[in-house]
Design an enzyme around this catalytic site. Structure first.
Site, PDB file in Angstrom:
ATOM      1  N   LYS A  44       0.843  -1.206   0.000  1.00 56.55           N
ATOM      2  CA  LYS A  44       0.000   0.000   0.000  1.00 56.55           C
ATOM      3  C   LYS A  44       0.877   1.254   0.000  1.00 56.55           C
ATOM      4  O   LYS A  44       0.390   2.384   0.043  1.00 56.55           O
ATOM      5  CB  LYS A  44      -0.868   0.063   1.276  1.00 56.55           C
ATOM      6  CG  LYS A  44      -2.039  -0.858   1.342  1.00 56.55           C
ATOM      7  CD  LYS A  44      -2.998  -0.394   2.488  1.00 56.55           C
ATOM      8  CE  LYS A  44      -2.918  -1.249   3.692  1.00 56.55           C
ATOM      9  NZ  LYS A  44      -3.850  -0.872   4.776  1.00 56.55           N
ATOM     10  N   LYS A  46       2.684   2.037   2.473  1.00 60.31           N
ATOM     11  CA  LYS A  46       2.647   2.555   3.849  1.00 60.31           C
ATOM     12  C   LYS A  46       3.688   1.808   4.691  1.00 60.31           C
ATOM     13  O   LYS A  46       3.845   0.614   4.559  1.00 60.31           O
ATOM     14  CB  LYS A  46       1.266   2.301   4.496  1.00 60.31           C
ATOM     15  CG  LYS A  46       0.139   3.177   3.997  1.00 60.31           C
ATOM     16  CD  LYS A  46      -1.168   2.872   4.746  1.00 60.31           C
ATOM     17  CE  LYS A  46      -1.431   3.845   5.861  1.00 60.31           C
ATOM     18  NZ  LYS A  46      -2.826   3.807   6.358  1.00 60.31           N
TER      19      LYS A  46
END
Ligand code: C2G
Length: 129
Positions: A44, A46
């Site tokens: 993602k 992240k």
């Protein structure tokens, strides 16, 4: 028993997360959280301050959470909803519309996101130990 599921990273747990989990639980009797694994987070784009095991332990300490399962890919939600016999899928409304396809399997309900708090903000203001 009415079963609810939600997903997320839940890094640097904060009151926005807690409010989300409290309202998610109020939609039924049993709340499952699909917690993003460190590998899925990397996908993602992240990075979380706390690793999966730490984030899982934090969630399991919250009275609203009944079960934590790993979220490893974007495709697993419909499989999870069927396998866990979920009645309601819920997410914060920053995801509104993204998961409407799950309406084929369960109720889909978006909850208002809590303003002015985020893991990003918290991490930006954390001093390195
Ligand atoms: N949230 C909220 N209020 C905030 C911050 C987050 O209500 N101030 C909600 C989000 O809307 C989400 C949940 O808390 O429903 C978890 O947020 P994140 O950990 O940021 O989740 P995210 O990285 O968006 O990953 O497959 C879905 C993804 O795993 C969601």
């Amino acid at each position: 028993m009415k079963k609810v599921i939600t997903y997320g990273t839940f890094d640097t747990l904060h009151f926005g997360h807690i409010r989300l989990l409290e309202r998610a639980k109020s939609l039924g009797d049993y709340l499952i959280v699909g917690l993003s694994t460190d590998k899925f987070n990397a996908g993602k784009g992240k990075t979380s301050h706390f690793n999966y095991a730490e984030r899982k332990a934090f969630l399991e300490a919250i009275r609203y959470v009944d079960e934590v399962i790993p979220e490893e890919d974007w495709e697993q939600k419909s499989r999870d909803v069927v396998a866990h016999e979920i009645d309601t899928f819920t997410m914060g409304d920053d995801w509104a519309g993204e998961f409407d396809f799950l309406a084929e399997f369960c109720d889909v309900h978006y909850l208002s996101r809590t303003p002015a708090i985020s893991s990003t903000l918290i991490k930006a203001n954390m001093t390195k130990p």
